[in-house]
Design a protein around this motif. Sequence first.
Motif, PDB file in Angstrom:
ATOM      1  N   GLN A   5      -6.866 -40.110  22.242  1.00  0.00           N
ATOM      2  CA  GLN A   5      -5.503 -38.677  22.004  1.00  0.00           C
ATOM      3  C   GLN A   5      -6.073 -38.891  19.873  1.00  0.00           C
ATOM      4  O   GLN A   5      -5.884 -37.917  19.419  1.00  0.00           O
ATOM      5  CB  GLN A   5      -4.566 -38.649  22.219  1.00  0.00           C
ATOM      6  CG  GLN A   5      -4.180 -38.675  23.988  1.00  0.00           C
ATOM      7  CD  GLN A   5      -5.171 -36.764  24.008  1.00  0.00           C
ATOM      8  OE1 GLN A   5      -4.799 -35.653  23.805  1.00  0.00           O
ATOM      9  NE2 GLN A   5      -6.348 -36.893  24.948  1.00  0.00           N
ATOM     10  N   ARG A   6      -5.553 -40.247  19.894  1.00  0.00           N
ATOM     11  CA  ARG A   6      -5.296 -40.418  18.447  1.00  0.00           C
ATOM     12  C   ARG A   6      -6.831 -39.677  17.658  1.00  0.00           C
ATOM     13  O   ARG A   6      -6.949 -39.119  16.811  1.00  0.00           O
ATOM     14  CB  ARG A   6      -5.130 -41.881  17.860  1.00  0.00           C
ATOM     15  CG  ARG A   6      -4.097 -42.248  18.133  1.00  0.00           C
ATOM     16  CD  ARG A   6      -3.937 -44.086  18.162  1.00  0.00           C
ATOM     17  NE  ARG A   6      -3.083 -44.361  18.714  1.00  0.00           N
ATOM     18  CZ  ARG A   6      -2.382 -45.452  18.489  1.00  0.00           C
ATOM     19  NH1 ARG A   6      -2.880 -46.280  17.991  1.00  0.00           N
ATOM     20  NH2 ARG A   6      -1.410 -46.176  19.502  1.00  0.00           N
ATOM     21  N   LEU A   7      -8.102 -40.548  18.293  1.00  0.00           N
ATOM     22  CA  LEU A   7      -9.575 -39.969  17.576  1.00  0.00           C
ATOM     23  C   LEU A   7      -9.902 -38.708  17.914  1.00  0.00           C
ATOM     24  O   LEU A   7      -9.832 -37.846  16.599  1.00  0.00           O
ATOM     25  CB  LEU A   7     -10.575 -40.780  18.674  1.00  0.00           C
ATOM     26  CG  LEU A   7     -11.897 -40.398  18.226  1.00  0.00           C
ATOM     27  CD1 LEU A   7     -12.306 -40.969  15.915  1.00  0.00           C
ATOM     28  CD2 LEU A   7     -12.960 -41.208  18.822  1.00  0.00           C
ATOM     29  N   ALA A   8      -9.604 -38.038  18.573  1.00  0.00           N
ATOM     30  CA  ALA A   8      -9.311 -36.533  19.191  1.00  0.00           C
ATOM     31  C   ALA A   8      -8.863 -35.650  17.857  1.00  0.00           C
ATOM     32  O   ALA A   8      -8.908 -34.469  17.386  1.00  0.00           O
ATOM     33  CB  ALA A   8      -9.036 -35.911  20.499  1.00  0.00           C
ATOM     34  N   PHE A  16     -14.169 -31.213  12.787  1.00  0.00           N
ATOM     35  CA  PHE A  16     -15.326 -31.801  13.382  1.00  0.00           C
ATOM     36  C   PHE A  16     -14.997 -31.253  14.762  1.00  0.00           C
ATOM     37  O   PHE A  16     -16.252 -31.195  15.864  1.00  0.00           O
ATOM     38  CB  PHE A  16     -15.270 -33.411  13.276  1.00  0.00           C
ATOM     39  CG  PHE A  16     -15.986 -33.973  12.779  1.00  0.00           C
ATOM     40  CD1 PHE A  16     -17.384 -33.508  12.229  1.00  0.00           C
ATOM     41  CD2 PHE A  16     -15.076 -34.935  11.625  1.00  0.00           C
ATOM     42  CE1 PHE A  16     -17.722 -33.958  11.396  1.00  0.00           C
ATOM     43  CE2 PHE A  16     -15.821 -35.008  10.911  1.00  0.00           C
ATOM     44  CZ  PHE A  16     -16.851 -34.748   9.921  1.00  0.00           C
ATOM     45  N   LEU A  17     -13.714 -30.874  15.440  1.00  0.00           N
ATOM     46  CA  LEU A  17     -13.623 -30.308  17.504  1.00  0.00           C
ATOM     47  C   LEU A  17     -12.695 -29.420  17.057  1.00  0.00           C
ATOM     48  O   LEU A  17     -11.710 -28.901  15.749  1.00  0.00           O
ATOM     49  CB  LEU A  17     -13.197 -31.245  17.948  1.00  0.00           C
ATOM     50  CG  LEU A  17     -13.744 -32.483  17.757  1.00  0.00           C
ATOM     51  CD1 LEU A  17     -12.957 -33.651  19.345  1.00  0.00           C
ATOM     52  CD2 LEU A  17     -14.849 -31.737  19.405  1.00  0.00           C
ATOM     53  N   ILE A  23     -16.161 -28.261  19.658  1.00  0.00           N
ATOM     54  CA  ILE A  23     -17.499 -27.988  19.091  1.00  0.00           C
ATOM     55  C   ILE A  23     -17.394 -29.753  18.613  1.00  0.00           C
ATOM     56  O   ILE A  23     -16.747 -30.059  18.247  1.00  0.00           O
ATOM     57  CB  ILE A  23     -17.501 -27.131  18.287  1.00  0.00           C
ATOM     58  CG1 ILE A  23     -15.924 -26.556  17.548  1.00  0.00           C
ATOM     59  CG2 ILE A  23     -17.400 -25.477  18.543  1.00  0.00           C
ATOM     60  CD1 ILE A  23     -15.424 -25.450  16.599  1.00  0.00           C
ATOM     61  N   GLY A  24     -18.540 -29.277  18.058  1.00  0.00           N
ATOM     62  CA  GLY A  24     -18.978 -30.205  16.239  1.00  0.00           C
ATOM     63  C   GLY A  24     -19.085 -31.561  16.732  1.00  0.00           C
ATOM     64  O   GLY A  24     -19.298 -32.502  15.564  1.00  0.00           O
ATOM     65  N   LYS A  26     -21.246 -33.275  17.998  1.00  0.00           N
ATOM     66  CA  LYS A  26     -23.458 -32.868  16.974  1.00  0.00           C
ATOM     67  C   LYS A  26     -23.242 -33.535  15.787  1.00  0.00           C
ATOM     68  O   LYS A  26     -23.991 -34.855  15.245  1.00  0.00           O
ATOM     69  CB  LYS A  26     -24.478 -32.417  17.674  1.00  0.00           C
ATOM     70  CG  LYS A  26     -24.617 -32.157  18.892  1.00  0.00           C
ATOM     71  CD  LYS A  26     -25.884 -31.248  18.673  1.00  0.00           C
ATOM     72  CE  LYS A  26     -26.132 -31.137  20.508  1.00  0.00           C
ATOM     73  NZ  LYS A  26     -27.338 -29.908  20.668  1.00  0.00           N
ATOM     74  N   ARG A  27     -22.418 -32.466  15.098  1.00  0.00           N
ATOM     75  CA  ARG A  27     -21.916 -32.915  13.636  1.00  0.00           C
ATOM     76  C   ARG A  27     -21.593 -33.948  12.917  1.00  0.00           C
ATOM     77  O   ARG A  27     -21.990 -34.502  12.027  1.00  0.00           O
ATOM     78  CB  ARG A  27     -21.874 -31.382  12.838  1.00  0.00           C
ATOM     79  CG  ARG A  27     -20.770 -32.001  11.768  1.00  0.00           C
ATOM     80  CD  ARG A  27     -19.895 -30.084  10.981  1.00  0.00           C
ATOM     81  NE  ARG A  27     -19.257 -29.753  11.960  1.00  0.00           N
ATOM     82  CZ  ARG A  27     -18.760 -28.770  11.955  1.00  0.00           C
ATOM     83  NH1 ARG A  27     -18.584 -28.049  10.979  1.00  0.00           N
ATOM     84  NH2 ARG A  27     -17.908 -28.765  13.059  1.00  0.00           N
ATOM     85  N   PHE A  28     -20.124 -34.536  14.212  1.00  0.00           N
ATOM     86  CA  PHE A  28     -18.984 -35.654  13.968  1.00  0.00           C
ATOM     87  C   PHE A  28     -20.455 -36.892  14.316  1.00  0.00           C
ATOM     88  O   PHE A  28     -20.504 -37.820  13.394  1.00  0.00           O
ATOM     89  CB  PHE A  28     -18.788 -36.210  15.026  1.00  0.00           C
ATOM     90  CG  PHE A  28     -17.381 -37.297  14.548  1.00  0.00           C
ATOM     91  CD1 PHE A  28     -16.847 -37.227  13.200  1.00  0.00           C
ATOM     92  CD2 PHE A  28     -18.035 -37.578  15.581  1.00  0.00           C
ATOM     93  CE1 PHE A  28     -16.392 -38.459  12.781  1.00  0.00           C
ATOM     94  CE2 PHE A  28     -16.552 -39.684  15.020  1.00  0.00           C
ATOM     95  CZ  PHE A  28     -15.856 -38.976  14.258  1.00  0.00           C
ATOM     96  N   ALA A  29     -22.002 -36.781  14.877  1.00  0.00           N
ATOM     97  CA  ALA A  29     -22.419 -37.830  15.680  1.00  0.00           C
ATOM     98  C   ALA A  29     -23.157 -37.994  13.823  1.00  0.00           C
ATOM     99  O   ALA A  29     -23.241 -39.417  13.367  1.00  0.00           O
ATOM    100  CB  ALA A  29     -23.119 -37.908  16.260  1.00  0.00           C
ATOM    101  N   ARG A  30     -23.286 -36.887  13.513  1.00  0.00           N
ATOM    102  CA  ARG A  30     -24.849 -36.595  12.276  1.00  0.00           C
ATOM    103  C   ARG A  30     -23.430 -37.482  11.073  1.00  0.00           C
ATOM    104  O   ARG A  30     -24.327 -38.329  10.475  1.00  0.00           O
ATOM    105  CB  ARG A  30     -25.015 -35.331  11.874  1.00  0.00           C
ATOM    106  CG  ARG A  30     -26.182 -35.042  13.228  1.00  0.00           C
ATOM    107  CD  ARG A  30     -26.852 -33.938  12.143  1.00  0.00           C
ATOM    108  NE  ARG A  30     -26.165 -32.809  11.655  1.00  0.00           N
ATOM    109  CZ  ARG A  30     -25.192 -32.077  12.107  1.00  0.00           C
ATOM    110  NH1 ARG A  30     -26.435 -31.972  13.539  1.00  0.00           N
ATOM    111  NH2 ARG A  30     -24.699 -30.927  12.106  1.00  0.00           N
TER     112      ARG A  30
END
Length: 463
Positions: A5-8, A16-17, A23-24, A26-30
Amino acid sequence: MAANQRLAALMIEAGFLDRAGEIGRKRFARAVSESKAARTAGRSYNHTYVSRWLSGVTPRDDATREGIREALCTRLGRRIDADELGFRTLVTTSPDLGLAYPERPDDGVGNVAELLEADLTGAAAVAEAPTSVAAWNEASVAWLVGAQKQLSDGAGPRKVGMADVERLRTMRGTFDRLDSTFGGAHARTALVQYLRGELPRLLRARAEPDVRRALFVAAGEATQLAAWMSYDAGSHGLAQRYFIQALGFADAGGDRLLAASLLDAMSHQASFVGRHREAANLARAARLGTESMSVPILRSHFHIMEARALARLGEADACDRAMNAAVENFGSHVSGDGPEWIGYFDAAELAAELGHCQRDLGRPQEAVVHATTALASASGDYLRSDFFVAMVLADAHLDAGDVEEGCRVAAKALAVGEGLDSARCRGYVGEFRQRLTKHARSAAVRDFVEGARTSTLWTPNGQ
């Protein structure tokens, strides 16, 4: 719903979400792949990695965890500490965690968050750590010379107010009463769990400057209680670390009296673990750092802590001067002229401290007088403190040759203190046990020992 939950929450805050977490990724992975940490390590990530992190999987390598932190810091434009990411700790806790006086208030927040986490997981590096003489010395000097940088504005997504400060103080008061009545080991873990869930989040939130200062002071008081309870439970290295970080919080909040009282508390602990010279110096530092502030009740306590250390060192003349100064300052104070938290230090408490000093100086008759006075005038609100002074009285009677009375007082103290879960209480009993060895042939001693066998405080390990 994400398991982490903290990361989310951080990813939602950073955009990013969305709230549904749809959503997001893939964008966060980049963003993580483009971080300095990931590029240096030659790592790259895709949306599957992000899904795993959100599901609760902890990256095993430092580069990935640092890359995640870096990506979020860049997007949010503020500092993110490792403990905010919500990952289960896989790395070995540093044995130096919490020993350094924080250079910045934000450093202190991160230190305490890690300490609380390590405490809850039972990390041996802090749970079984010894005290460090150098850490006491460095913390007192750093505070005296004003080494900490100014308190910054909070940057978290949530804004807090005075109601949050009062809630923290109220919870601290609740745990303080449990500590005094049942001993530090009784509810210590519950306090640590509460602080781990609340303290870092509150201290990182946005707030008006006056609220933020008050919040850091309240955090200092709460962390100080965690230190006292750890000390009372026998976890001395852990307690020292909490004391040092609490000192940083008090300094950040601008409460010089609370900060000095923390050095005073460190002096108390240092005496208990046998570092009497350091204990005397810590008490002197507390007094030196508040010379310009006229608060006689606090000066009295600083002097009596110095006296306690000097008595253990056998320096009678210096101890007498410190005791006289404590009595003089106590006599000049007006009720209510100090902070609320020093209100417990009344005439009974002063008499109890004088009794400790006289016992340690080898003056049993004087110790009997002071300890008897303390017990006769005690309010009954501090069961553990009453137990301490009762055992001092029992010691003094033995030292004066009145074995039967010493055993009688000790037996009564053991009965009254049976509900206390406190390593310090067992330490006092241990001192009495040592004194009894000189009177092993006494019938009164044999009867006392036979009756004490069922007491959890009498057995050395509390079993």
